[in-house]
Design an enzyme around this catalytic site. Structure first.
Site, PDB file in Angstrom:
ATOM      1  CG  ASP A 167      -2.260   0.667   0.932  1.00  0.00           C
ATOM      2  OD1 ASP A 167      -2.236   1.811   0.432  1.00  0.00           O
ATOM      3  OD2 ASP A 167      -3.319   0.070   1.204  1.00  0.00           O
ATOM      4  CG  HIS A 246      -4.791   2.294  -1.766  1.00  0.00           C
ATOM      5  ND1 HIS A 246      -4.703   2.659  -0.450  1.00  0.00           N
ATOM      6  CD2 HIS A 246      -6.089   2.491  -2.128  1.00  0.00           C
ATOM      7  CE1 HIS A 246      -5.904   3.045  -0.015  1.00  0.00           C
ATOM      8  NE2 HIS A 246      -6.759   2.962  -1.019  1.00  0.00           N
ATOM      9  CD  GLU A 304     -10.315   4.172  -0.089  1.00  0.00           C
ATOM     10  OE1 GLU A 304     -11.045   4.809   0.679  1.00  0.00           O
ATOM     11  OE2 GLU A 304      -9.220   3.695   0.260  1.00  0.00           O
ATOM     12  CG  ASP A 397      -9.686   0.628  10.779  1.00  0.00           C
ATOM     13  OD1 ASP A 397     -10.687  -0.112  10.614  1.00  0.00           O
ATOM     14  OD2 ASP A 397      -9.434   1.584  10.027  1.00  0.00           O
TER      15      ASP A 397
HETATM   16  C1  ACM Z   1     -10.808  -0.119   1.899  1.00  0.00           C
HETATM   17  O1  ACM Z   1     -11.146   0.052   3.084  1.00  0.00           O
HETATM   18  N1  ACM Z   1     -10.260   0.880   1.208  1.00  0.00           N
HETATM   19  C2  ACM Z   1     -11.010  -1.386   1.231  1.00  0.00           C
END
Ligand code: ACM
Ligand code: ZN
Length: 505
Positions: A167, A246, A304, A397
Site C-alpha cells: 500500500d 494505493h 479508492e 481499526d
Molecule cells: C478499503 O477500506 N479501502 C477497502
C-alpha cells in the site's frame, strides 16, 4: 400452614428440576458447535490431552451420524463427530480437516475448563470463508506476529488469512524482478504513519540500512515459513497486490509507472493503465506472487482509485480511445479484466474490493463488499461470489469502546460485530451459495505495535469466527458474551492482548 409450605417446597424443587432438564446443555466453546449433548461424567481439563484418542476418517461413518442431514462437499470436509468419554476420545471425520477441527475443539475445551463434561459433538461450518485481514503496510508486523494470529485463527476454526502486503506507505514483499520495492519503499524515516503521511499524499522513503529507519518486509523464505505454518492449520493465505490505486510507494520506486501528466496534475496514487509497461510490471510481480502463494485466489485491490490523472494523461486517453471506453471507470474495468485474464492463464481467480463493480465487473471476480452490503448484494444478483466485510461491523481499526486508546471511526463494539447477519436481506435461497463468507479487516494507520493490533483484534475476531462457523440458530448474544469473556481470559494467559488490555481486578 406447615403442610402448605411443604407442598410449595416440593413444587418448587420439581419445577426447578424440570427447567434444568429442559435447558440445552451449556458449552463454553467459540464458535458454538452445531449439536452438543452431554454424557455422564467429566474429565479434568489438564488430562484431556493425555486420553486415548481413536480417530476414524470415513465419509460413510460420518454421514451415518448425520442421519440424512444434507451437507455441501466443502462442509463435509470440515465436519466432525467427537465423543469425549472418561476413558478416551473418539473422532470421526470425512477428511483430515475435520479431524483438525475436532482437535481444535478439544484444545479449546481443555483450556477453558478445569473439568470438561463428557459429551458428544456433531459440528460443521456454516460458511466456507471465515477470514481475517491484516494490513502490514501502514505499520509493519513480522512473521512471528503473523504466526501468532494464525494460531488463534485456527483455534477459532477460521480458514482464510488475507495478507494486505502492499500500500502507499510501504511495500512488504520481496520481488526479485523489482528490488527497489523493498530496498527503498519498505523503509521510511518516521515510524508512526501519521508523522510520515502529510496531506493524504505520503512522505519520503529512504534506503534500507539507513540508520534509524523504520520498516520491514517479508522475504520469500519468510513467506514459505508462514505458508507452511498456515497450511498445517488449514488456513489459506490470500495475498493482495493493490492496483490501480494505493500505489504511491510503487511509483516512488519506479516513477515510470505513473501517468505522464501535463503540468498541474498531481494526484499521486494511481498506476497508469494507458502504458503497456504498467502491465508488464504487474504481470512480472504477479508471476513471483503466484510462485510464492499456492492460493487459488489473488486479491487485486481495486479500491479508492481517484482516476483524475487518467483524464489528463495522453497514454490513458489513447487507451480509452482504442478500447472504445467513455468513462474512466471503464478504464479501471479494462485493467481489472485484463489482469483477470492473466490470473486465469495461471490458474488463479481474482478477488477485488467492491469498487471493481463500477465500470462493469470482470466475468469471474469475487467481490469484497466493504461499503456496507449493497455492493455485495448487487454482485450476488449478477451471479458473483461475495465476501462480506462491511465497515460498520467488521472494520477492526474502528474503536470498540469510546474510552479505548486512539479511538477512530465509528463505534464497532463486540456486540455490533456479533450482530452481523451475512445472509443479508434480498439474497434468495438459490443465491445463498454465492455468499462465501465473512472477514474482519485490521487496517493499521492508527495501529503501530503488536499490543495495539491484538487489542483491536480480540475479542472481536471471536465474534466473526462464530458468525462464520456456527449455525445461525446457535447464535445468541448474551451467551456469546459470557463465552467471549472466558476465552478472553484464556487468550490473555497465552500472551495475547485482549480488549480491555488492563482488565479490572
Ligand atoms: C478499503 O477500506 N479501502 C477497502
Ligand atoms: Zn495514464
Amino acid at each position: 400452614m406447615f403442610r402448605m409450605k411443604k407442598i410449595f417446597l416440593v413444587l418448587a424443587l420439581v419445577l426447578g428440576w424440570i427447567s434444568t432438564q429442559a435447558q440445552t446443555p451449556q458449552t463454553n466453546l467459540i464458535p458454538a458447535p452445531a449439536v452438543y449433548s452431554l454424557r455422564s461424567g467429566s474429565v479434568s481439563g489438564s488430562k484431556l490431552a493425555c486420553l486415548h484418542e481413536k480417530v476414524r476418517i470415513s465419509e460413510k461413518a460420518l454421514l451415518r451420524r448425520f442421519k440424512g442431514r444434507k451437507l455441501a462437499d466443502w462442509q463435509l470436509k470440515s465436519a466432525y463427530w467427537l465423543e469425549v468419554g472418561k476413558k478416551g476420545v473418539k473422532i470421526v471425520a470425512a477428511d483430515e480437516e475435520g479431524v483438525f477441527y475436532a482437535r481444535q475443539t478439544l484444545k479449546m475445551m481443555a483450556s477453558l475448563d478445569s473439568s470438561v463434561s463428557c459429551c458428544t459433538i456433531l459440528d460443521w461450518p456454516r460458511l466456507r470463508y471465515r477470514g481475517m485481514m491484516l494490513d502490514v503496510s501502514r505499520h509493519f508486523q513480522g512473521k512471528d506476529f503473523v504466526m501468532k494470529q494464525l494460531e488463534m485463527m485456527a483455534l477459532l476454526k477460521m480458514n482464510r488469512f488475507h495478507f494486505h502486503l502492499v500500500d502507499n506507505p510501504g511495500w512488504r514483499l520481496q520481488i526479485d524482478a523489482y528490488p527497489s520495492l523493498t530496498k527503498l519503499t519498505a523503509w521510511r524515516p518516521q515510524a508512526f504513519f501519521w508523522d510520515w503521511e502529510k496531506n493524504e499524499i505520503g512522505g519520503p522513503f529512504v534506503e534500507e540500512g539507513t540508520p534509524g529507519v523504520y520498516g520491514g518486509y517479508f522475504t520469500k523464505q519468510d513467506i514459505a515459513e508462514i505458508l507452511a505454518f498456515a497450511d498445517e492449520r488449514h488456513i489459506e493465505v490470500i495475498p493482495e497486490i493493490e492496483m490501480p490505486g494505493h500505489n504511491y510507494e510503487t511509483r516512488a520506486a519506479y516513477p515510470e509507472l505513473a501517468c505522464s501528466l501535463p503540468s498541474g496534475g498531481k494526484d499521486p496514487w494511481e498506476l497508469c493503465p494507458g502504458k503497456e509497461s504498467t502491465f508488464e510490471f504487474l504481470e512480472k510481480v504477479l508471476l513471483e506472487v503466484f510462485d510464492m502463494f499456492p492460493s487459488r485466489y489473488i486479491h487485486i485491490g481495486g479500491d479508492e482509485a481517484r482516476k483524475n490523472n487518467w483524464k489528463l494523461c495522453p497514454d490513458c486517453q489513447a487507451r480509452m480511445k482504442s478500447e472504445g471506453l467513455e468513462r474512466v471507470e471503464e478504464l479501471q474495468s479494462y485493467m481489472i479484466r485484463r489482469m483477470e485474464r492473466f490470473a486465469h492463464e495461471h490458474g488463479k481467480r481474482i478477488i477485488g474490493w467492491d469498487e471493481i463493480l463500477q465500470g462493469g465487473l470482470a466475468p469471474d471476480a469475487t467481490v469484497m463488499s466493504w461499503h456496507g452490503t449493497e455492493a455485495g448484494l448487487q454482485a450476488v444478483r449478477e451471479g458473483h461470489d461475495v465476501i462480506f466485510t462491511p465497515t460498520h461491523y467488521y472494520y477492526l481499526d474502528y474503536h470498540q469502546d469510546p474510552a479505548q486508546f486512539r479511538p477512530v471511526g465509528r463505534l464497532v463494539s463486540l456486540e455490533k460485530v456479533y450482530s452481523f447477519e451475512p445472509m443479508v436481506e434480498g439474497i434468495s435461497e438459490a443465491d445463498a451459495h454465492h455468499v462465501l463468507g465473512v472477514q474482519g479487516n485490521l487496517w493499521t494507520e492508527h495501529v503501530q505495535d503488536a499490543w495495539h493490533a491484538e487489542m483491536m483484534l480480540y475479542p472481536r475476531v471471536f465474534a466473526i469466527a462464530e458468525t462464520g462457523w456456527s449455525q445461525a440458530e446457535k447464535k445468541e448474544w448474551p451467551d456469546f458474551e459470557r463465552r467471549a469473556s472466558f476465552l478472553s481470559d484464556v487468550a490473555r494467559k497465552w500472551g495475547y492482548t485482549v480488549y480491555p488490555p488492563f482488565p479490572q481486578e
